[in-house]
Every structure is written in structure tokens, then in C-alpha cells.
Write a protein that holds these residues in place. Structure first.
Motif, PDB file in Angstrom:
ATOM      1  N   SER A  52       0.844  -1.065   0.173  1.00 31.57           N
ATOM      2  CA  SER A  52      -0.013  -0.088   0.082  1.00 31.57           C
ATOM      3  C   SER A  52       1.342   1.344  -0.165  1.00 31.57           C
ATOM      4  N   ILE A  53       2.209   1.247   0.691  1.00 26.77           N
ATOM      5  CA  ILE A  53       2.919   2.288   0.745  1.00 26.77           C
ATOM      6  C   ILE A  53       3.038   2.661  -0.475  1.00 26.77           C
ATOM      7  N   MET A  73      -3.671  -2.291  -5.989  1.00 28.38           N
ATOM      8  CA  MET A  73      -3.479  -0.977  -5.221  1.00 28.38           C
ATOM      9  C   MET A  73      -2.865  -0.159  -5.745  1.00 28.38           C
ATOM     10  N   THR A  74      -1.959  -0.178  -7.050  1.00 27.53           N
ATOM     11  CA  THR A  74      -1.814   1.081  -8.125  1.00 27.53           C
ATOM     12  C   THR A  74      -3.050   1.578  -8.943  1.00 27.53           C
ATOM     13  N   PHE A  75      -3.332   0.709  -9.431  1.00 22.16           N
ATOM     14  CA  PHE A  75      -4.319   0.659 -10.803  1.00 22.16           C
ATOM     15  C   PHE A  75      -5.670   1.618  -9.577  1.00 22.16           C
ATOM     16  N   ILE A  76      -6.101   1.254  -8.602  1.00 23.25           N
ATOM     17  CA  ILE A  76      -7.114   1.988  -7.930  1.00 23.25           C
ATOM     18  C   ILE A  76      -6.353   2.526  -7.368  1.00 23.25           C
ATOM     19  N   GLY A  77      -5.524   3.545  -6.892  1.00 19.10           N
ATOM     20  CA  GLY A  77      -5.608   4.356  -6.439  1.00 19.10           C
ATOM     21  C   GLY A  77      -4.792   5.905  -7.298  1.00 19.10           C
ATOM     22  N   ALA A  89      -5.137   7.592  -1.122  1.00 21.33           N
ATOM     23  CA  ALA A  89      -4.021   6.105  -2.509  1.00 21.33           C
ATOM     24  C   ALA A  89      -4.038   5.338  -1.215  1.00 21.33           C
ATOM     25  N   PHE A  90      -3.276   5.182  -0.365  1.00 22.95           N
ATOM     26  CA  PHE A  90      -2.427   4.791   0.960  1.00 22.95           C
ATOM     27  C   PHE A  90      -4.491   3.123   1.581  1.00 22.95           C
ATOM     28  N   LEU A 146      -0.294   5.894  10.683  1.00 24.94           N
ATOM     29  CA  LEU A 146      -0.088   6.201   9.483  1.00 24.94           C
ATOM     30  C   LEU A 146      -0.704   8.025   8.983  1.00 24.94           C
ATOM     31  N   LEU A 147      -1.818   7.524   8.613  1.00 28.25           N
ATOM     32  CA  LEU A 147      -2.514   8.487   9.154  1.00 28.25           C
ATOM     33  C   LEU A 147      -2.481  10.028   9.390  1.00 28.25           C
ATOM     34  N   LEU A 148      -1.219   9.607  10.668  1.00 25.11           N
ATOM     35  CA  LEU A 148      -1.752  10.671  11.408  1.00 25.11           C
ATOM     36  C   LEU A 148      -0.562  11.427  10.916  1.00 25.11           C
ATOM     37  N   ALA A 149       0.433  10.730  11.033  1.00 26.91           N
ATOM     38  CA  ALA A 149       1.366  11.277  10.484  1.00 26.91           C
ATOM     39  C   ALA A 149       1.892  12.342   9.380  1.00 26.91           C
TER      40      ALA A 149
END
Length: 280
Positions: free
Chosen positions: A71-72, A151-155, A208-209, A263-266
Motif C-alpha cells: 500500500s505504501i 493497488m496502484t491501479f485503484i489509487g 491512495a494509501f 500512519l494517517l496521523l503522521a
């Protein structure tokens, strides 16, 4: 006094603050907080040693590594190429531009199962693309690489649609002024354009992540779903639900939720830092 305060209150087409806030909190509780709280409460059926055993088993840890790592990585790739796609769509006028612009939204409209089947057909050993990659030793379908591709395709649309409006509003006079002062094109991009785009890029990265992290339908077809190799965490949660292991499924979901929230907080902290730096 009360009459004067009512007269001075700013008019709005929406209800007053009290009513609007009450409706907002009620909606968030029904849609977000109550389901998340239910996951935490169901997890409490496990004792602490049982919880640790469930969320740290080798199979689950392997799924964490694949899901979060892919994902990252997919979000980073989408950040780079999403900026490039948005730049081309905004700064250049070419034949078929509207078609390309519409194709960016295709992952939004395409059912995830259809996307997964299509990607599998393209990248399998006898697919249009896979038949040329496998002789080179590059196997995409039914491997972790396939998870990354899905994951790249949908993001990608999240980054493009987040950055595109900022680029459209970016005044060309800034680039002209930088060029007048002797800045090269590379210096203009890094010193002038990129700081303005950084908050939007981080927002697109976060979206995207988050989308890649929770994606299921488009990945299970191309991943191969082999334990310890190409099995994603959402599939593991579904597997436990099918086995009626609800506490185990919610335990894994809680770990994903906590890690995603951190991660989202970061990312939000980086956004605030970028806006503060841009303000200076």
C-alpha cells in the motif's frame, strides 16, 4: 441583549451551529464510531494472550507486511506518476485530452471484481502483457507484484484529482517570475511549484494509501492468495469470518485500524508542516 445578539448573528443557508453540529455528530456516530466501537468490543471477548496469539501469528504478520508494504509503495508510485498525469492534463492541450482525463476516473467507475479479472487477464502467463514479461523472469499475476499492480491501479485517481485543481489555480506568473530571476526549470519546480503542491500531494498520498489498504475485490483475483506469500490482510479477515471466528477477525481488524490511524496521523502532521512552511 438577546435580541441584539440574534440580530447580529450571521445568516446561513444551513441550520444553526447547534443543530448542524448535532446532526453531524449523530451521522458520524451511526456511520463511523458505532461500527468501529463494535469491532473493539467484539475483540474484548479474547483474553490478552489469545489476542496476541491471533494478531502475531506468522500468517497474519506476513499479511501485514504485504498489505502495508504494498500500500505504501503503491501510494508513493501514484504520488509521482499522479503528479505527472495531472501536469500533462493541465499544462498541455493535445488530441484526445478529454478521453485521457475521463480514463483517469475509470478505477472509480469500474467494479473491483472486474478490475481484478481484467488485470489478471493482462498479466497472467498467457495475457497480453504477461506473455512478454514472463520470458524475462518477471511474473506479475499470482505474486506480491500483482498485489502492488492492483493497488496502484485503484489509487491513481485519488492523487490526480487532488493535485489537478491546485495546478489549474497555480498562476503561471510565478514560473515567469522565477525564470526572470534566473532560476532553471528544475529550480523553479523544486523551489516554487513543489512547495505549493506538497499539501495536495500528501492528501492524495493518504487517500491512495487508505484505498489500497482496504482494497479487496480487485486484489484477490490477481494475488493468488497463497498464505505467507500473496495473502492480504482483508482476505484473512474474510476467511476468519467464514469460519465464524468473529473475535479473531475483529482482532486483526483492530490492529489494522490502529496502524492505519497512526500512519494517517503522521501524514496529517506532514501536511500541517508543509502548509506552515508554505505560509512562511
Amino acid at each position: 441583549m438577546l435580541f441584539s445578539s440574534l440580530l447580529l448573528r450571521r445568516r446561513s443557508v444551513l441550520p444553526g451551529f447547534d443543530l448542524a453540529m448535532g446532526l453531524t455528530l449523530t451521522y458520524l456516530c451511526l456511520i463511523v464510531l458505532i461500527p468501529l466501537s463494535a469491532a473493539f468490543l467484539r475483540t474484548t471477548e479474547l483474553t490478552w494472550p489469545e489476542f496476541v496469539d491471533v494478531v502475531t501469528s506468522p500468517r497474519v504478520v506476513a499479511s501485514y507486511k504485504l498489505t502495508f508494504g504494498a500500500s505504501i509503495l503503491a501510494a508513493i508510485v501514484n504520488g509521482v506518476f499522479g503528479l505527472l498525469v495531472a501536469w500533462v492534463l493541465v499544462r498541455y492541450d493535445f488530441f484526445g485530452r478529454r478521453v485521457v482525463d475521463a480514463l483517469v476516473d475509470l478505477p472509480f467507475a469500474l467494479p473491483t471484481a472486474v478490475a481484478g479479472i481484467t488485470l489478471t487477464g493482462l498479466y497472467s502467463g498467457n495475457g497480453w502483457i504477461g506473455q512478454y514479461l514472463e520470458p524475462l523472469g518477471i511474473k506479475v499475476a499470482f505474486t506480491p507484484v500483482g498485489v502492488f499492480v492492483a493497488m496502484t491501479f485503484i489509487g491513481l485517481p485519488f492523487v490526480v484529482r487532488t493535485v489537478q485543481p491546485i495546478l489549474e489555480d497555480l498562476a503561471s506568473e510565478l514560473e515567469e517570475a522565477a525564470a526572470t530571476l534566473g532560476a532553471s526549470r528544475l529550480q523553479t519546480f523544486y523551489k516554487v511549484i513543489l512547495p505549493i503542491l506538497t499539501p495536495a500531494l500528501l492528501t492524495g498520498f493518504a487517500l491512495a494509501f487508505a484505498r489500497a489498504l482496504g482494497e479487496y475485490g480487485s486484489i484477490i483475483f490477481i494475488a493468488g492468495n497463497m498464505p505467507m506469500i500473496s495473502e492480504i490482510t482483508p482476505l484473512l479477515i474474510i476467511t476468519k469470518l467464514e469460519q465464524y471466528d468473529y473475535a479473531g477477525a475483529t482482532a486483526i481488524a483492530v490492529v489494522m485500524l490502529v496502524m492505519s490511524f497512526v500512519l494517517l496521523l503522521a501524514i496529517n502532521a506532514l501536511q500541517a508542516w508543509a502548509r506552515k512552511r508554505q505560509g512562511k
